[in-house]
Design a protein around this motif. Sequence first.
Motif, mmCIF file in Angstrom:
data_model
loop_
_atom_site.group_PDB
_atom_site.id
_atom_site.type_symbol
_atom_site.label_atom_id
_atom_site.label_comp_id
_atom_site.label_asym_id
_atom_site.label_seq_id
_atom_site.Cartn_x
_atom_site.Cartn_y
_atom_site.Cartn_z
ATOM 1 N N ALA A 254 0.835 -1.204 0.000
ATOM 2 C CA ALA A 254 0.000 0.000 0.000
ATOM 3 C C ALA A 254 0.866 1.248 0.000
ATOM 4 O O ALA A 254 0.560 2.239 -0.687
ATOM 5 C CB ALA A 254 -0.921 -0.015 1.225
ATOM 6 N N LEU A 255 1.959 1.205 0.751
ATOM 7 C CA LEU A 255 2.873 2.339 0.809
ATOM 8 C C LEU A 255 3.562 2.560 -0.540
ATOM 9 O O LEU A 255 3.680 3.699 -1.008
ATOM 10 C CB LEU A 255 3.920 2.105 1.903
ATOM 11 N N LEU A 256 4.011 1.467 -1.168
ATOM 12 C CA LEU A 256 4.659 1.591 -2.469
ATOM 13 C C LEU A 256 3.675 2.110 -3.522
ATOM 14 O O LEU A 256 4.041 2.932 -4.380
ATOM 15 C CB LEU A 256 5.227 0.237 -2.900
ATOM 16 N N LEU A 257 2.436 1.643 -3.458
ATOM 17 C CA LEU A 257 1.422 2.110 -4.404
ATOM 18 C C LEU A 257 1.126 3.586 -4.181
ATOM 19 O O LEU A 257 0.999 4.358 -5.148
ATOM 20 C CB LEU A 257 0.150 1.292 -4.250
ATOM 21 N N ARG B 169 3.323 10.014 -9.757
ATOM 22 C CA ARG B 169 2.642 10.166 -11.048
ATOM 23 C C ARG B 169 1.921 11.497 -11.110
ATOM 24 O O ARG B 169 1.904 12.174 -12.144
ATOM 25 C CB ARG B 169 1.651 9.015 -11.263
ATOM 26 N N GLN B 170 1.343 11.903 -10.002
ATOM 27 C CA GLN B 170 0.620 13.165 -9.946
ATOM 28 C C GLN B 170 1.551 14.375 -9.931
ATOM 29 O O GLN B 170 1.230 15.429 -10.481
ATOM 30 C CB GLN B 170 -0.272 13.212 -8.699
ATOM 31 N N THR B 171 2.715 14.215 -9.301
ATOM 32 C CA THR B 171 3.592 15.371 -9.095
ATOM 33 C C THR B 171 4.713 15.503 -10.107
ATOM 34 O O THR B 171 5.190 16.616 -10.360
ATOM 35 C CB THR B 171 4.218 15.319 -7.690
ATOM 36 N N THR B 172 5.157 14.410 -10.705
ATOM 37 C CA THR B 172 6.301 14.504 -11.623
ATOM 38 C C THR B 172 5.945 14.144 -13.061
ATOM 39 O O THR B 172 6.442 14.769 -13.989
ATOM 40 C CB THR B 172 7.445 13.584 -11.159
ATOM 41 N N GLY B 173 5.135 13.131 -13.235
ATOM 42 C CA GLY B 173 4.804 12.687 -14.579
ATOM 43 C C GLY B 173 5.949 12.005 -15.295
ATOM 44 O O GLY B 173 5.859 11.727 -16.495
ATOM 45 N N SER B 174 7.029 11.733 -14.590
ATOM 46 C CA SER B 174 8.204 11.089 -15.189
ATOM 47 C C SER B 174 7.988 9.588 -15.265
ATOM 48 O O SER B 174 7.889 8.911 -14.233
ATOM 49 C CB SER B 174 9.452 11.397 -14.354
ATOM 50 N N TYR B 175 7.925 9.072 -16.503
ATOM 51 C CA TYR B 175 7.722 7.640 -16.673
ATOM 52 C C TYR B 175 8.936 6.839 -16.191
ATOM 53 O O TYR B 175 8.790 5.737 -15.663
ATOM 54 C CB TYR B 175 7.428 7.322 -18.141
ATOM 55 N N LEU B 176 10.112 7.400 -16.342
ATOM 56 C CA LEU B 176 11.319 6.725 -15.876
ATOM 57 C C LEU B 176 11.303 6.588 -14.357
ATOM 58 O O LEU B 176 11.589 5.519 -13.823
ATOM 59 C CB LEU B 176 12.568 7.501 -16.306
ATOM 60 N N LEU B 177 10.923 7.653 -13.685
ATOM 61 C CA LEU B 177 10.858 7.631 -12.228
ATOM 62 C C LEU B 177 9.784 6.664 -11.746
ATOM 63 O O LEU B 177 9.987 5.904 -10.796
ATOM 64 C CB LEU B 177 10.583 9.035 -11.693
ATOM 65 N N LEU B 178 8.644 6.672 -12.432
ATOM 66 C CA LEU B 178 7.567 5.771 -12.050
ATOM 67 C C LEU B 178 7.968 4.302 -12.223
ATOM 68 O O LEU B 178 7.616 3.450 -11.414
ATOM 69 C CB LEU B 178 6.325 6.066 -12.888
ATOM 70 N N PRO C 281 10.868 -1.295 -8.211
ATOM 71 C CA PRO C 281 12.156 -1.986 -8.045
ATOM 72 C C PRO C 281 13.028 -1.371 -6.953
ATOM 73 O O PRO C 281 13.648 -2.093 -6.166
ATOM 74 C CB PRO C 281 12.806 -1.844 -9.422
ATOM 75 N N LEU C 282 13.057 -0.045 -6.887
ATOM 76 C CA LEU C 282 13.876 0.612 -5.873
ATOM 77 C C LEU C 282 13.309 0.386 -4.467
ATOM 78 O O LEU C 282 14.060 0.213 -3.509
ATOM 79 C CB LEU C 282 13.976 2.110 -6.163
ATOM 80 N N GLY C 283 11.986 0.384 -4.363
ATOM 81 C CA GLY C 283 11.359 0.130 -3.071
ATOM 82 C C GLY C 283 11.656 -1.268 -2.567
ATOM 83 O O GLY C 283 11.990 -1.463 -1.388
ATOM 84 N N VAL C 284 11.551 -2.251 -3.467
ATOM 85 C CA VAL C 284 11.836 -3.638 -3.097
ATOM 86 C C VAL C 284 13.315 -3.789 -2.740
ATOM 87 O O VAL C 284 13.665 -4.469 -1.768
ATOM 88 C CB VAL C 284 11.460 -4.593 -4.247
ATOM 89 N N ALA C 285 14.180 -3.143 -3.518
ATOM 90 C CA ALA C 285 15.620 -3.205 -3.234
ATOM 91 C C ALA C 285 15.932 -2.602 -1.866
ATOM 92 O O ALA C 285 16.772 -3.117 -1.118
ATOM 93 C CB ALA C 285 16.401 -2.476 -4.322
#
Length: 223
Positions: free
Chosen positions: A44-47, A54-63, A68-72
Motif C-alpha cells: 500500500a505504501l509503495l502504491l 505520477r501526480q507530481t512529476t509525470g516522469s515515466y522513468l521515475l515511475l 524496483p527501488l522500493g523492493v531493493a
Amino acid sequence: MPDYVIRLYKDSDYEAVRDIFSRGIKEHTKTAFLHTLSLPYIWALLLALFLFLRQTTGSYLLLAMVMPLGVAALWLLNRHVYAGYVQNSLTNDMMNIRKYYLERDGYCFWVAELAGEIVGMVAAIVPENPTGENQVELKRLSVPIKHRGKGIAKALCRTVIDYAWKRGSSAVVLSTSMAQIDASQLYLKMGFRRTITEHAPFILAKFIDFRILAFQYDFPKYR
C-alpha cells in the motif's frame, strides 16, 4: 552412534566457528525479506508513493523505478539488520571466545566435530534475570547447511540443557528471530515453550515486522 563428537571449544576452532556463525545468521536475510514483502501495508505504501509521483512529476522513468527501488530498499534493510548483528557479535563475545565463554563462571562454548571439521557450535551464558532465578541462556547455536539433518543441532541443544541441569538451574532460556523457522521448530520439539514475541529494539523493526521470539525450557521444581 553419531559420527560427530561434541567437545569444548579450542583456540584452533576460532576461524571456523566465526565463519559458521556469520553464515548461519546472514542466511536468514531472505526469509525476513520475503516476510516483509508479504505485509499488505508495504505494498500500500509503495502504491501510494507511485501514485504521488505520477501526480507530481509525470516522469515515466521515475515511475518505472519506484517498485524496483522500493523492493531493493527493503532487501537492503533486512540485510543490514542481520549483517549489523553479525558485525556487532564478532567484535564483542565472538572476538575472544575463550576469554568470554571459557574463563567465566556459568559460561561455556562447545563445538561439534566430524572427521576433523567443525560442523556445529553452541554456547551457554548467565542471562540477565531481574527475578534472580538461576537460569542458563542458550546462545550461538548454528550448524552449516550441508551438515543439517544429522541430529547435530539437537545434540548441541541437549548439551546446553544437560549443562544447565547439572548446575541446578531452573530453566534454559533463549531468543531467536522470527525468520529462523527451523530453529524455532527444533526448540519446540526439544520441549521449549514460547514465552514472548516482540519487535526487535531498533527503529524500523515494526515497519519491517522484525520480531524476536523467546523460548524457555523448564526443569522440574523437585528433583
